[in-house]
Scaffold this active site. Structure first.
Site, PDB file in Angstrom:
ATOM      1  NE  ARG A   1      33.951  31.991  23.092  1.00 27.59           N
ATOM      2  CZ  ARG A   1      33.155  31.597  22.095  1.00 27.59           C
ATOM      3  NH1 ARG A   1      32.153  32.360  21.711  1.00 27.59           N
ATOM      4  NH2 ARG A   1      33.366  30.448  21.476  1.00 27.59           N
TER       5      ARG A   1
ATOM      6  CG  HIS B   1      37.809  28.482  18.873  1.00 25.59           C
ATOM      7  ND1 HIS B   1      37.466  27.911  20.091  1.00 25.59           N
ATOM      8  CD2 HIS B   1      36.622  28.762  18.248  1.00 25.59           C
ATOM      9  CE1 HIS B   1      36.146  27.856  20.189  1.00 25.59           C
ATOM     10  NE2 HIS B   1      35.617  28.357  19.086  1.00 25.59           N
TER      11      HIS B   1
ATOM     12  CD  GLN C   1      34.803  25.297  15.769  1.00 24.61           C
ATOM     13  OE1 GLN C   1      34.040  25.838  16.547  1.00 24.61           O
ATOM     14  NE2 GLN C   1      34.394  24.403  14.886  1.00 24.61           N
TER      15      GLN C   1
ATOM     16  CG  ASP D   1      36.013  32.398  11.746  1.00 21.92           C
ATOM     17  OD1 ASP D   1      34.800  32.550  11.966  1.00 21.92           O
ATOM     18  OD2 ASP D   1      36.892  32.652  12.600  1.00 21.92           O
TER      19      ASP D   1
ATOM     20  CB  CYS E   1      34.294  27.805  13.592  1.00 26.48           C
ATOM     21  SG  CYS E   1      34.395  29.566  13.213  1.00 26.48           S
TER      22      CYS E   1
ATOM     23  NE  ARG F   1      33.521  23.473  19.816  1.00 28.23           N
ATOM     24  CZ  ARG F   1      33.368  24.788  20.018  1.00 28.23           C
ATOM     25  NH1 ARG F   1      32.902  25.556  19.070  1.00 28.23           N
ATOM     26  NH2 ARG F   1      33.728  25.340  21.178  1.00 28.23           N
TER      27      ARG F   1
END
Ligand code: CP
Ligand code: NVA
Length: 319
Positions: free
Chosen positions: A100, A127, A130, A221, A261, A289
């Site tokens: 990340r 992402h 996700q 988001d 998310c 996930r």
């Protein structure tokens, strides 16, 4: 395929394989207990995480691999030593880097320098893990997602970009509703058309919250992504008209799902009444996930075993 940096790199066949494998992993977890024995994976996080870190660590344990976590206070990639040297160390110890990073370019450089798999665990641009979990979640609800409309409302940055790719690969329609200055990346509509598996699927942008009309799922988001804290007050004011409330959800004209998310900033981008509503999928997305990332790890690190499994499964279906 060695890396998982962007969904835009996937073929529709690879995308479907990942989704199929995710379903298998979720419904028959005990079949996959020893899929990556002896594989070592490092999780390198330059920013905080709850879901991504824990679902990768747990998923690796459940598949029989070994996970090591490099804290975001220590992961000052490229500062203490050259990024290329970091990568060349890591490849000696690990089969896979789950990273990340703030900068998408840093992640790409890591994958270029390191001779092992690299998985994007969120950058400023994308992402993909996700979005894989998100479409998987919608498939569980609708079985066939083709032709359904996913509307993303808010900041057209990383999560939105990966949803553009995921929706296209799945034959869905996509609407981005953002302020004019926060549209998705330049070229997103072209990418959508290139990746789309459905000639009739459309993509649109609007700066009006009315743009969500007809959406089967509404996704938002945070308005202040990690690293943008200094712009918080300006952003909160700019995005205020895009808050997802029950009234906004009613504008779809359908019984739409709500998605996020997470982490959510309650009563900023979404009100409690929406995120806690029965039509909210946020915790199902979070659960998934784990399943999709286990599928992804096997797909990258144990391709032969995956092929054998898929082949046996086909054989069992023919019998
Ligand atoms: N959605 C997501 O990636 O959450 P974390 O930042 O907690 O990993
Ligand atoms: N857009 C958010 C996503 C967090 C999972 C961020 O970058 O902080």
């Amino acid at each position: 395929m060695r890396d998982f940096i962007s969904l835009a790199d996937l073929s529709p066949r690879q995308w479907n394989q990942l989704l199929h494998l995710s379903r298998e992993v979720k419904s028959r977890p005990s079949n996959f207990r020893r899929m990556i024995p002896g594989k070592s994976i490092v999780l390198i996080f330059e920013k905080p995480s709850l879901r991504t870190r824990l679902t990768f660590e747990l998923g690796i344990q459940q598949l029989g691999g070994d996970a090591v976590y490099l804290d975001y206070q220590e992961a000052n990639l490229g500062e203490r030593e050259a990024l290329s040297d970091v990568a060349k160390n890591l490849e000696r110890w690990f089969d896979c880097l789950v990273a990340r990073t703030f900068s998408h370019q840093v992640l790409i450089q890591l994958s270029e320098y390191a001779g092992c798999s690299v998985i994007n665990a969120l950058t400023d641009e994308e992402h993909p893990c996700q979005a894989l979990a998100d479409v998987f979640t919608l498939m569980e609800k609708w079985s066939n997602v083709e032709g359904r409309t996913l509307a993303y409302i808010g900041d057209g940055n990383n999560v939105c970009a990966s949803l553009v790719h995921a929706a296209a690969l799945s034959g869905m329609c996509f609407t981005a509703v953002t302020p004019r200055s926060r549209q998705p990346y330049a070229g997103w509509e072209e990418d959508f058309r290139k990746l789309s598996t459905n000639a009739r699927a459309t993509c649109h942008w609007s700066d009006s919250p009315d743009g969500i009309r007809g959406a089967d799922a509404v996704y938002t988001d945070t308005w202040v992504s990690m690293g943008q804290e200094g712009e918080a007050s300006e952003r909160l004011a700019e995005f205020r008209p895009y808050q997802v409330t029950p009234e906004l959800m009613a504008r779809t004209g359908k019984d739409s799902f709500f998605m996020h998310c997470l982490p959510a900033h309650r009563n900023q981008e979404v009100t409690d009444a929406v995120i806690d509503a029965p039509y909210s999928l946020v915790f199902e997305q979070a659960e998934n996930r784990l399943h999709v990332q286990k599928a992804l790890l096997m797909w990258l690190l144990a391709p032969k075993e995956v092929d054998r499994y898929l082949h046996l499964e086909k054989w069992a279906a023919w019998k």
